[in-house]
Write a protein that holds these residues in place. Structure first.
Motif, PDB file in Angstrom:
ATOM      1  N   ALA A  17      85.607  53.238  84.322  1.00  0.00           N
ATOM      2  CA  ALA A  17      85.842  51.844  84.708  1.00  0.00           C
ATOM      3  C   ALA A  17      84.917  50.947  83.894  1.00  0.00           C
ATOM      4  O   ALA A  17      83.929  51.401  83.312  1.00  0.00           O
ATOM      5  CB  ALA A  17      85.593  51.645  86.206  1.00  0.00           C
ATOM      6  N   SER A  19      82.832  47.118  84.295  1.00  0.00           N
ATOM      7  CA  SER A  19      82.368  46.196  85.333  1.00  0.00           C
ATOM      8  C   SER A  19      81.760  44.940  84.721  1.00  0.00           C
ATOM      9  O   SER A  19      80.612  44.958  84.261  1.00  0.00           O
ATOM     10  CB  SER A  19      81.330  46.882  86.232  1.00  0.00           C
ATOM     11  OG  SER A  19      80.761  45.956  87.138  1.00  0.00           O
ATOM     12  N   PRO A  80      82.871  49.709  90.741  1.00  0.00           N
ATOM     13  CA  PRO A  80      84.191  49.112  90.481  1.00  0.00           C
ATOM     14  C   PRO A  80      85.269  49.811  91.315  1.00  0.00           C
ATOM     15  O   PRO A  80      85.280  51.032  91.423  1.00  0.00           O
ATOM     16  CB  PRO A  80      84.405  49.369  88.983  1.00  0.00           C
ATOM     17  CG  PRO A  80      83.044  49.629  88.425  1.00  0.00           C
ATOM     18  CD  PRO A  80      82.261  50.271  89.517  1.00  0.00           C
ATOM     19  N   THR A  81      86.154  49.026  91.902  1.00  0.00           N
ATOM     20  CA  THR A  81      87.217  49.584  92.731  1.00  0.00           C
ATOM     21  C   THR A  81      88.490  49.867  91.934  1.00  0.00           C
ATOM     22  O   THR A  81      89.385  50.549  92.413  1.00  0.00           O
ATOM     23  CB  THR A  81      87.550  48.626  93.892  1.00  0.00           C
ATOM     24  OG1 THR A  81      87.861  47.333  93.342  1.00  0.00           O
ATOM     25  CG2 THR A  81      86.357  48.493  94.824  1.00  0.00           C
ATOM     26  N   THR A  82      88.571  49.317  90.720  1.00  0.00           N
ATOM     27  CA  THR A  82      89.703  49.564  89.831  1.00  0.00           C
ATOM     28  C   THR A  82      89.139  49.801  88.427  1.00  0.00           C
ATOM     29  O   THR A  82      87.989  49.456  88.156  1.00  0.00           O
ATOM     30  CB  THR A  82      90.677  48.369  89.791  1.00  0.00           C
ATOM     31  OG1 THR A  82      90.018  47.247  89.183  1.00  0.00           O
ATOM     32  CG2 THR A  82      91.140  47.986  91.194  1.00  0.00           C
ATOM     33  N   TRP A  84      89.733  48.208  85.646  1.00  0.00           N
ATOM     34  CA  TRP A  84      89.485  46.981  84.878  1.00  0.00           C
ATOM     35  C   TRP A  84      89.337  45.783  85.819  1.00  0.00           C
ATOM     36  O   TRP A  84      90.099  44.820  85.731  1.00  0.00           O
ATOM     37  CB  TRP A  84      90.631  46.710  83.904  1.00  0.00           C
ATOM     38  CG  TRP A  84      91.180  47.924  83.238  1.00  0.00           C
ATOM     39  CD1 TRP A  84      92.373  48.521  83.473  1.00  0.00           C
ATOM     40  CD2 TRP A  84      90.548  48.711  82.214  1.00  0.00           C
ATOM     41  NE1 TRP A  84      92.539  49.619  82.676  1.00  0.00           N
ATOM     42  CE2 TRP A  84      91.433  49.768  81.885  1.00  0.00           C
ATOM     43  CE3 TRP A  84      89.329  48.617  81.543  1.00  0.00           C
ATOM     44  CZ2 TRP A  84      91.138  50.718  80.925  1.00  0.00           C
ATOM     45  CZ3 TRP A  84      89.032  49.571  80.587  1.00  0.00           C
ATOM     46  CH2 TRP A  84      89.928  50.605  80.284  1.00  0.00           C
ATOM     47  N   PRO A  85      88.370  45.752  86.716  1.00  0.00           N
ATOM     48  CA  PRO A  85      88.246  44.612  87.630  1.00  0.00           C
ATOM     49  C   PRO A  85      87.831  43.352  86.888  1.00  0.00           C
ATOM     50  O   PRO A  85      87.093  43.409  85.899  1.00  0.00           O
ATOM     51  CB  PRO A  85      87.152  45.061  88.600  1.00  0.00           C
ATOM     52  CG  PRO A  85      86.308  46.001  87.799  1.00  0.00           C
ATOM     53  CD  PRO A  85      87.275  46.722  86.901  1.00  0.00           C
ATOM     54  N   SER A  86      88.305  42.218  87.356  1.00  0.00           N
ATOM     55  CA  SER A  86      87.872  40.940  86.785  1.00  0.00           C
ATOM     56  C   SER A  86      86.562  40.530  87.446  1.00  0.00           C
ATOM     57  O   SER A  86      86.186  41.034  88.514  1.00  0.00           O
ATOM     58  CB  SER A  86      88.929  39.863  87.033  1.00  0.00           C
ATOM     59  OG  SER A  86      89.050  39.608  88.428  1.00  0.00           O
ATOM     60  N   VAL A  89      87.206  39.239  90.996  1.00  0.00           N
ATOM     61  CA  VAL A  89      87.368  40.280  92.023  1.00  0.00           C
ATOM     62  C   VAL A  89      86.012  40.813  92.466  1.00  0.00           C
ATOM     63  O   VAL A  89      85.749  40.987  93.669  1.00  0.00           O
ATOM     64  CB  VAL A  89      88.244  41.431  91.480  1.00  0.00           C
ATOM     65  CG1 VAL A  89      88.154  42.661  92.384  1.00  0.00           C
ATOM     66  CG2 VAL A  89      89.695  40.976  91.359  1.00  0.00           C
ATOM     67  N   GLU A  90      85.124  41.050  91.505  1.00  0.00           N
ATOM     68  CA  GLU A  90      83.815  41.597  91.852  1.00  0.00           C
ATOM     69  C   GLU A  90      82.955  40.566  92.591  1.00  0.00           C
ATOM     70  O   GLU A  90      82.178  40.923  93.483  1.00  0.00           O
ATOM     71  CB  GLU A  90      83.108  42.081  90.591  1.00  0.00           C
ATOM     72  CG  GLU A  90      83.806  43.281  89.956  1.00  0.00           C
ATOM     73  CD  GLU A  90      82.981  43.935  88.864  1.00  0.00           C
ATOM     74  OE1 GLU A  90      82.632  45.111  89.025  1.00  0.00           O
ATOM     75  OE2 GLU A  90      82.690  43.257  87.862  1.00  0.00           O
ATOM     76  N   THR A  92      84.118  38.304  94.595  1.00  0.00           N
ATOM     77  CA  THR A  92      84.653  38.249  95.957  1.00  0.00           C
ATOM     78  C   THR A  92      83.981  39.306  96.822  1.00  0.00           C
ATOM     79  O   THR A  92      83.603  39.041  97.978  1.00  0.00           O
ATOM     80  CB  THR A  92      86.173  38.460  95.946  1.00  0.00           C
ATOM     81  OG1 THR A  92      86.799  37.390  95.233  1.00  0.00           O
ATOM     82  CG2 THR A  92      86.733  38.499  97.364  1.00  0.00           C
TER      83      THR A  92
END
Length: 322
Positions: A17, A19, A80-82, A84-86, A89-90, A92
């Motif tokens: 991932a 971050s 990271p939960t995915t 490619w997080p933006s 999103v992080e 939030t």
């Protein structure tokens, strides 16, 4: 020495991932003095100047991640939960940090955390807003270049895994790592012991700003993470613009192709006009067209606007041999 014990389920769940929020934290540590070898000097010097010009007070964030500290509070950069997080999103997730998690942090994190606990909703929101402002000045203009380096490393690691499995994947990940009989050994300066991943796997996160260290998270309450320097990190800030290729000039026009080639590092309209010999007005018009076509982005840094190539532009230049 830190040892991470893998089961078959852990190997199946190990993934990569990126971050953006971690890059914010690690990059700030570099600005605060964590880059003793000067690897990021070409990035750090202009960024410090822009932060000063913008009068951006980074004290609330700096108090949480001072370089002398051997670790970083986990809530600042959760796993990271995915893939490619933006950054949005992080952030939030940062704004929604559970209060019990803040109260459970180790004593070394207390000075910065106590201020947040005094009014969590407001302070976490202010912290996220500060990170966004810092990102726009220090990270966003450089993000296409950084992300390209990180993604290139992930693609290389994926090929290594396909060719030789877990052993080959970890074989040249970092000199501080070693793989032996289902156990990943990490030559940590501050963390020791044996940790079982317990079927959660390991998230491998390449990071532009961690060299020469690796950072790991083994909290049983969270997903295990290993952050490591990507291949080619020593070339990240090289700026050697070459003449625009004839093929690129044929598509974009000579002036726009030259401007795009010159944007090996973010620059202002005035800088680009001086370097290319174009008039400031003409440079501005060409940059507006490049921005409208998705090849250039604009980022305000204090009183100036920095232009930077997008990821699409990086790929276009690579394909054209520029």
């Amino acid at each position: 020495m830190l040892e991470l014990e893998f089961t078959a389920e852990d190997m199946a769940r190990t993934r990569f991932a990126i971050s953006p929020l971690w890059e914010v934290v690690a990059g700030l540590r570099v600005l605060l003095g964590a880059d003793e070898q000067g690897l990021h000097r070409r990035w750090a010097e202009p960024v410090r100047a822009r932060i000063a010009a913008a009068k951006l007070d980074l004290t609330p964030l700096a108090a949480l991640v001072p370089p002398p500290s051997p670790s970083v509070p986990g809530f600042i950069c959760p796993p990271p939960t995915t893939p490619w997080p933006s950054l949005e999103v992080e952030l939030t997730a940062l704004r929604r940090t559970p209060r019990e998690l803040l109260r459970a942090l180790s004593p070394h994190a207390r000075p910065g955390v106590d201020a947040i606990l005094a009014d969590p909703d407001r302070r976490l929101g202010e912290l996220a807003d500060l990170i966004e402002a810092y990102w726009e000045i220090a990270m966003a203009p450089y993000w296409p270049r950084i992300r390209t380096l990180l993604e290139s490393d992930i693609l290389y690691r994926a090929r290594r895994f396909a060719e030789g499995g877990t052993r080959l994947l970890f074989d040249d990940l970092d000199p501080q790592l070693g793989w032996d009989d289902g156990t990943l050994q990490i030559a940590h300066r501050y963390v020791r012991g044996v940790h079982t991943l317990a079927g959660r796997g390991l998230i491998l996160v390449p990071s532009a700003f961690v060299w020469p260290r690796v950072f790991s998270t083994t909290d049983p309450a969270d997903l295990p993470v290993l952050r490591y320097p990507p291949r080619g990190i020593g070339t990240l800030w090289e700026t050697r613009p070459s003449p625009a290729s004839p093929a690129l000039a044929g598509v974009l026009g000579r002036s726009r192709a030259r401007l795009l080639t010159e944007l090996a590092a973010p620059a202002t309209t005035t800088d680009l006009a001086r370097r290319t010999g174009l008039t400031p007005g003409g440079t501005s018009q060409h940059l507006t067209a490049l921005r409208a076509s998705g090849l250039v982005t604009a980022h305000r840094a204090g009183r100036v606007v920095l232009y930077a190539r997008t990821r699409v532009a990086e790929e276009l230049l690579n394909g054209a041999g520029a």
